[in-house]
Design a protein around this motif. Structure first.
Motif, short mmCIF file in Angstrom:
data_model
loop_
_atom_site.label_atom_id
_atom_site.label_comp_id
_atom_site.label_asym_id
_atom_site.label_seq_id
_atom_site.Cartn_x
_atom_site.Cartn_y
_atom_site.Cartn_z
N LYS A 218 -7.04 8.43 6.31
CA LYS A 218 -5.82 7.81 5.78
C LYS A 218 -4.62 8.16 6.66
O LYS A 218 -4.49 9.28 7.13
CB LYS A 218 -5.58 8.28 4.34
CG LYS A 218 -4.36 7.69 3.68
CD LYS A 218 -4.37 7.98 2.17
CE LYS A 218 -4.25 9.45 1.87
NZ LYS A 218 -4.11 9.71 0.41
N SER B 200 -9.53 1.16 4.60
CA SER B 200 -9.90 -0.24 4.30
C SER B 200 -8.89 -1.23 4.88
O SER B 200 -9.16 -2.43 4.93
CB SER B 200 -9.96 -0.44 2.78
OG SER B 200 -8.68 -0.22 2.20
N LYS C 235 -5.86 -1.55 3.59
CA LYS C 235 -4.84 -1.74 2.56
C LYS C 235 -3.76 -0.67 2.71
O LYS C 235 -4.02 0.44 3.15
CB LYS C 235 -5.46 -1.66 1.17
CG LYS C 235 -6.39 -2.81 0.85
CD LYS C 235 -6.92 -2.69 -0.58
CE LYS C 235 -7.83 -3.86 -0.92
NZ LYS C 235 -8.37 -3.75 -2.30
N THR D 273 -10.95 6.16 10.23
CA THR D 273 -11.80 6.65 9.14
C THR D 273 -11.00 7.54 8.19
O THR D 273 -11.50 7.96 7.15
CB THR D 273 -12.99 7.46 9.68
OG1 THR D 273 -12.51 8.65 10.32
CG2 THR D 273 -13.79 6.62 10.67
#
Length: 554
Positions: free
Chosen positions: A61, A99, A101, A59
């Motif tokens: 980064k 996400s 990415k 959740t």
């Protein structure tokens, strides 16, 4: 040189920040403590594919950042080509978003993974027992040989010449293809051009011919109507001119009686003068008219020719035909001049090949001189590393073909045992032997060229005793010229590090995390003693650890 590493939310690493110095840096820790996580994080900085599964908390980064001192690596051209700001202290950052990415940055500028890979390979060189196959490739073997041969200037010159040769060959091939294509069309193009040139096309000619044709084709009607008009103008009884002259004379006699009559007299005078001029012009045009059937036929044929050419080339005017003629003229001229151009290029290629042959010969001489030196150095180092019977056979054979870095084929064969058959490294050398050969080669290279930071990942597996000491010495010598990391299980190597880091796991609030810490002198003694004798540290293990550290510092 790797100056600092920051890892956040990666695998078992919650948050880690560490600074590194130059020289030999050793990293130790129990199996499973997370040493591979450090390499995984560095791999992301070097451009490896990101995977959301490697994120600790998906959740949040994941951020990995490395600070590199790049001033010795001559990378300004790379930064210019990539349109990046150059900094001696360059920061590479990799982010994996929740996400899935990922994003990559060099000095805060977004870059592609390809750019990251291109830069990363020049900054860090990672070696493990599973990543030593590079030493078996011909390109790498040439790279090592050329470092000893000091042939960098000649090889760069050769590569520039080879690039020019390929460019010229590409140009001549394209011209030959054009020649083949144009030759097929040459006869037809020449025929069309000849047809247009024989037509002697002139801009605006079509409109002029059409006007002449209309006049000559209708000459009788024109003559008849002009004659009738002249008769009406000049007839003695009812001629317009005589009638107008009578009116003019009548008005001239009474014009003095009033202003309006004077104005009317002047107006009729002007009409009379204009009519008289028209009458003269009608006479002139009538006299000039002459039926000319022959000329009419010539114009008709000319118009038919132009019409046929317009239909043939699908155009609507002569100007477009002239453009087509110019295009055909260029094609025909190019076809006729291609042979000359091809011959000129072929002569240029011969000159370039001659120059390449000279440079290739210089490279060959330098390589031949360096090859015995390379073999001797390798065999000496491998003997110290516990491979007393390791021997190499190598030869250079000149070829006619122009290869990527010269005109030679390098045969590099190896035998680990006395009387053993020689064979290619990838076929006859074991993983452990390849590891030792690789560290021997890197040791040699470090004396002849500026290498990036090297990380040896447990490349010393299966080594012990005096060989371990020799391997440690090799790493120490290498670290005089470059930054060397060694992830090791050998106390002999761990003791030689100017800085010694430990990777370990700890449980915090029911969560297992991986930590990395720089050991103090006392902590190093304890860590090395554990590496020697296990968790239950004996006095003899402590004594041995202190002895190793003292020997390394002297």
């Amino acid at each position: 040189m790797l100056r600092g590493l920051s890892i956040k939310n990666f695998a078992l690493i919650e948050e880690l920040q560490v600074a590194f110095d130059s020289g030999l840096i050793t990293i130790t820790g129990e199996t499973g403590a997370g040493k591979s996580l450090l390499l995984g994080a560095l791999g992301l900085l070097l451009g490896k594919r990101a995977d959301l599964s490697s994120v600790k908390d998906n959740t949040q980064k994941c951020v990995i950042e490395g600070v590199f001192d790049v001033k010795k690596y001559g990378l300004t051209s790379f930064f210019e080509e990539e349109a990046l700001d150059y900094e001696d202290q360059t920061i590479i950052r990799r982010e994996i978003l929740p996400s899935g990415k990922s994003r990559a940055f060099i000095n805060d500028t977004p870059v592609t993974l390809q750019s990251l890979v291109s830069l990363g390979t020049r900054l860090i060189d990672i070696h493990s027992q599973h990543q030593t196959l590079e030493v078996t490739t011909n390109d790498f073997q040439f790279e090592v040989l050329d470092a000893l041969a000091d042939a960098d200037r000649e090889i760069k010159s050769y590569k520039r010449g080879l690039e020019l040769l390929k460019q010229k060959q590409k140009e001549v091939d394209a011209l030959i293809t054009d020649q083949e294509n144009f030759t097929k069309e040459y006869d037809y193009n020449a025929f069309l051009l000849n047809e247009l040139e024989e037509a002697k096309l002139k801009p605006g000619e079509l409109q002029e011919l059409e006007a002449q044709y209309d006049q000559l084709n209708n000459i009788e009607e024109i003559q008849e109507r002009l004659s009738g008009s002249v008769a009406i103008m000049s007839s003695e009884e009812i001629g317009v001119s005589d009638q107008l002259n009578t009116i003019k004379n009548n008005l001239s006699k009474i014009e003095s009686y009033s202003g309006p009559l004077q104005e009317l007299s002047q107006r009729i005078q002007s009409v009379y003068i204009e009519l008289d001029d028209i009458s003269s012009s009608l006479h002139d045009e009538l006299e000039k008219l002459e039926a000319d059937p022959e000329k009419l036929e010539q114009i008709s044929q000319r118009l038919q020719l132009l019409h046929n050419l317009q239909v043939k080339h699908a155009v609507s005017d002569i100007e477009e035909l002239i453009v087509i003629a110019d295009t055909l003229r260029q094609k025909v001229s190019k076809t006729e001049s291609l042979s000359e151009d091809i011959e000129k290029l072929k002569n240029e290629i011969i000159t370039i090949q001659s120059q390449l042959d000279e440079v290739a010969e210089k490279i060959h001489k330098k390589r031949n001189k360096a090859l015995p030196l390379l073999i001797k150095e390798l065999e000496d180092i491998l003997k110290a590393l516990g491979m007393p019977n390791a021997t190499f056979q190598a030869s250079l054979e000149l070829q006619e073909k122009y290869l990527s870095n010269g005109k030679e084929v390098l045969t590099f064969l190896f035998s680990a045992n006395k009387g053993g058959a020689f064979g290619q490294l990838k076929k006859v050398a074991s993983g452990g032997e390849l590891s030792r050969i690789m560290i021997a080669i890197k040791s040699i290279l470090s004396r002849y060229t500026q290498l990036p930071t090297i990380i040896f990942d447990e490349i010393d597996t299966g080594v012990s005793g005096e060989v371990a000491h020799k391997m440690a010495d090799l790493m120490m010598n290498m670290s005089k010229n470059l930054q060397v990391f060694s992830i090791t299980h050998l106390p002999q190597i761990a003791a030689n590090g100017q800085n010694h880091y430990k990777v370990y796991k700890e449980d915090i609030q029911n969560t297992t995390i991986t930590q990395l810490k720089l050991l103090s002198d006392e902590e190093r003694i304890k860590e090395i003693a554990e590496m020697i004798g296990g968790k239950d540290i004996s006095d003899s293990a402590l004594t041995h650890a202190k002895s190793l550290l003292n020997s390394a510092s002297n």
